[in-house]
Design a protein around this motif. Structure first.
Motif, PDB file in Angstrom:
ATOM      1  N   CYS A 175      32.564  39.991  20.286  1.00 11.30           N
ATOM      2  CA  CYS A 175      32.959  39.751  21.675  1.00 11.30           C
ATOM      3  C   CYS A 175      32.968  38.261  21.985  1.00 11.30           C
ATOM      4  CB  CYS A 175      32.001  40.450  22.638  1.00 11.30           C
ATOM      5  SG  CYS A 175      32.132  42.247  22.582  1.00 11.30           S
ATOM      6  N   VAL A 176      33.855  37.863  22.889  1.00  7.44           N
ATOM      7  CA  VAL A 176      33.848  36.478  23.356  1.00  7.44           C
ATOM      8  C   VAL A 176      33.076  36.367  24.667  1.00  7.44           C
ATOM      9  CG1 VAL A 176      36.062  35.983  22.269  1.00  7.44           C
ATOM     10  CG2 VAL A 176      36.016  36.710  24.663  1.00  7.44           C
ATOM     11  N   TYR A 177      32.776  37.506  25.271  1.00 10.97           N
ATOM     12  CA  TYR A 177      32.096  37.522  26.569  1.00 10.97           C
ATOM     13  C   TYR A 177      31.423  38.876  26.734  1.00 10.97           C
ATOM     14  CZ  TYR A 177      31.453  37.616  31.645  1.00 10.97           C
ATOM     15  OH  TYR A 177      30.908  37.702  32.892  1.00 10.97           O
ATOM     16  N   ALA A 178      30.236  38.862  27.326  1.00 17.48           N
ATOM     17  CA  ALA A 178      29.553  40.128  27.592  1.00 17.48           C
ATOM     18  C   ALA A 178      28.789  40.012  28.900  1.00 17.48           C
ATOM     19  CB  ALA A 178      28.596  40.477  26.456  1.00 17.48           C
ATOM     20  N   VAL A 179      28.855  41.057  29.702  1.00 17.97           N
ATOM     21  CA  VAL A 179      28.084  41.079  30.934  1.00 17.97           C
ATOM     22  C   VAL A 179      27.117  42.259  30.875  1.00 17.97           C
ATOM     23  CG1 VAL A 179      29.958  42.295  32.171  1.00 17.97           C
ATOM     24  CG2 VAL A 179      28.186  41.104  33.463  1.00 17.97           C
TER      25      VAL A 179
ATOM     26  N   VAL B 121      33.814  42.436  36.954  1.00 22.73           N
ATOM     27  CA  VAL B 121      35.011  43.097  36.433  1.00 22.73           C
ATOM     28  C   VAL B 121      36.174  42.109  36.372  1.00 22.73           C
ATOM     29  CG1 VAL B 121      36.734  44.790  37.162  1.00 22.73           C
ATOM     30  CG2 VAL B 121      34.322  45.449  36.975  1.00 22.73           C
ATOM     31  N   ARG B 122      36.234  41.232  37.387  1.00 25.46           N
ATOM     32  CA  ARG B 122      37.249  40.178  37.376  1.00 25.46           C
ATOM     33  C   ARG B 122      37.045  39.263  36.157  1.00 25.46           C
ATOM     34  NH1 ARG B 122      41.605  37.643  38.312  1.00 25.46           N
ATOM     35  NH2 ARG B 122      42.163  39.530  37.245  1.00 25.46           N
ATOM     36  N   ARG B 123      35.779  38.883  35.919  1.00 26.23           N
ATOM     37  CA  ARG B 123      35.497  38.005  34.782  1.00 26.23           C
ATOM     38  C   ARG B 123      35.822  38.690  33.472  1.00 26.23           C
ATOM     39  NH1 ARG B 123      31.599  33.400  33.682  1.00 26.23           N
ATOM     40  NH2 ARG B 123      33.353  33.031  32.302  1.00 26.23           N
ATOM     41  N   LEU B 124      35.467  39.964  33.356  1.00 25.97           N
ATOM     42  CA  LEU B 124      35.789  40.715  32.139  1.00 25.97           C
ATOM     43  C   LEU B 124      37.298  40.667  31.899  1.00 25.97           C
ATOM     44  CD1 LEU B 124      33.426  43.812  32.520  1.00 25.97           C
ATOM     45  CD2 LEU B 124      33.415  42.229  30.586  1.00 25.97           C
ATOM     46  N   ALA B 125      38.073  40.849  32.951  1.00 30.75           N
ATOM     47  CA  ALA B 125      39.540  40.827  32.815  1.00 30.75           C
ATOM     48  C   ALA B 125      40.006  39.437  32.379  1.00 30.75           C
ATOM     49  CB  ALA B 125      40.195  41.225  34.127  1.00 30.75           C
TER      50      ALA B 125
ATOM     51  N   GLU C  55      40.997  47.261  37.934  1.00 30.65           N
ATOM     52  CA  GLU C  55      41.295  45.842  37.738  1.00 30.65           C
ATOM     53  C   GLU C  55      42.393  45.691  36.691  1.00 30.65           C
ATOM     54  OE1 GLU C  55      39.501  43.344  39.385  1.00 30.65           O
ATOM     55  OE2 GLU C  55      40.858  41.850  38.560  1.00 30.65           O
ATOM     56  N   GLY C  56      42.262  46.453  35.615  1.00 28.15           N
ATOM     57  CA  GLY C  56      43.257  46.395  34.551  1.00 28.15           C
ATOM     58  C   GLY C  56      44.622  46.842  35.038  1.00 28.15           C
ATOM     59  N   ALA C  57      44.637  47.855  35.913  1.00 27.55           N
ATOM     60  CA  ALA C  57      45.907  48.377  36.415  1.00 27.55           C
ATOM     61  C   ALA C  57      46.546  47.383  37.381  1.00 27.55           C
ATOM     62  CB  ALA C  57      45.679  49.715  37.111  1.00 27.55           C
ATOM     63  N   GLN C  58      45.698  46.609  38.072  1.00 30.90           N
ATOM     64  CA  GLN C  58      46.223  45.719  39.101  1.00 30.90           C
ATOM     65  C   GLN C  58      46.931  44.507  38.528  1.00 30.90           C
ATOM     66  OE1 GLN C  58      43.156  44.802  42.017  1.00 30.90           O
ATOM     67  NE2 GLN C  58      43.045  46.968  42.470  1.00 30.90           N
TER      68      GLN C  58
END
Lengths: 218, 218
Positions: B49-53, B73-77, B135-138
């Motif tokens: 992973c490059v990022y994990a929350v 969720v925004r950051r994950l996107a 978020e992914g759909a948006q």
């Protein structure tokens, strides 16, 4: 419910009345369980509500326009200015019946994958109550000047309308629902106050009497 | 996960390896179970992973600034443009340990009632994955020109830095973590590409050799 600060749970026609042991499962949910009520059917459960949104899957929609969870939660917040509002979730196995969905003012669909569209009940509740708690935290809706019409009153009105309009030979006795629901929906759209709904109800009581008298004096 | 179209589940140091029967519980979740992987610890689970929350409760925060679910969720996107991202959930009983939270780039808290702040694991997952799917759909995030640094590489870099900076008597051997983590955090903030992270790693390998030689020739 306890996670997000909701406390008014009503079970409609539950599959069991054996609630002992629920305390052990519902950790720190005692407040919800203590206030929990049981209703014989959904109209009874919703009778004090001015608005209710039912949760369903895409396949059950049958042409009815569904709200997204975000839209539904917004409407719940708005309608809560007029009185109590209800979020209706169906049973684990089959969800809400068509009859039960018809009782709800609106319906919502949680968008899910086609691979597994059916959500676990507790998880669907968690998603929706989370959104509700966020909506509530974001903006308080100012209370409406007059309380909205309770669904119990609206149901009584619908029943009375059906009887009178059947007697008046306006509705087709074989299939009265379709036209009746159209009429009822216009009243829902009008967002009647409780006073206005009672006015309508009284009006139809008078109409009933008048129609009966007319029928007995041909 | 199946409800919202997510398929890559990694169990970190699971309490059981008896996964038989999981198919029966995870209705239509076969695709998730088939791809499920097991890692010996969280750094291993997140190495690609490059990022994990990580998800935690308020009480575990200890001064670290938490993201709201919507921010996370925004950051994950956003970070998913740079490579694979991870959403980390802790065990039902105790959540994520401080050590595990330290491995996560960010932490998030689902705002809950003080009466019952602790959420059921599956329900927390449902809330977060629902938000992710929305978020992914948006909005699709355009892919970054270069892949981001994988956490496996960053961890290796952190380990190497610790060794070298201890040898160089820069870090306090009794408590090296605090200052080391400050340095590591600046590199995280820089959102290194994989190439840059490897460059740093190679640099510290060279430094290590140089420090050792220095130590052997007093």
């Amino acid at each position: 419910m306890a996670n997000f600060g909701f406390s008014r749970l009503i079970l409609s026609d539950p599959a069991t009345y054996a609630f002992r042991g629920a305390e052990r499962l519902a950790v720190k949910g005692e407040a919800v369980l203590e206030r929990m009520a049981v209703a014989k059917d959904l109209p009874e459960a919703l009778k004090d509500c001015v608005y209710a949104v039912g949760t369903t899957s895409r396949t059950q929609l049958k042409g009815r326009a569904a709200l997204t969870p975000e839209q539904a939660v917004r409407r719940l917040a708005e309608e809560s200015a007029r009185g109590r509002v209800g979020l209706v979730l169906g049973g684990e196995q089959r969800g809400l019946s068509d009859e039960e969905l018809a009782v709800c003012t609106d319906v919502l669909v949680i968008p899910t994958s086609e691979v597994q569209p059916s959500m676990n009940l507790a998880q669907a509740a968690a998603v929706l109550l989370y959104l509700c708690s966020r909506e509530g935290a974001q903006q308080a809706v100012p209370a409406a000047p007059e309380p909205g019409a309770r669904m119990g009153t609206l149901n009584a009105l619908g029943g009375r309308m059906q009887q009178v309009l059947l007697s008046a030979q306006f509705l087709n006795p074989q299939a009265p629902e379709h036209v009746l629901h159209e009429l009822e929906r216009t009243l829902l759209r009008a967002q009647l106050t409780q006073r206005e709904a009672e006015l309508w109800l009284t009006a139809f009581k008078h109409l009933e009497r008048a129609v009966k008298q007319g029928a007995s004096t041909p």
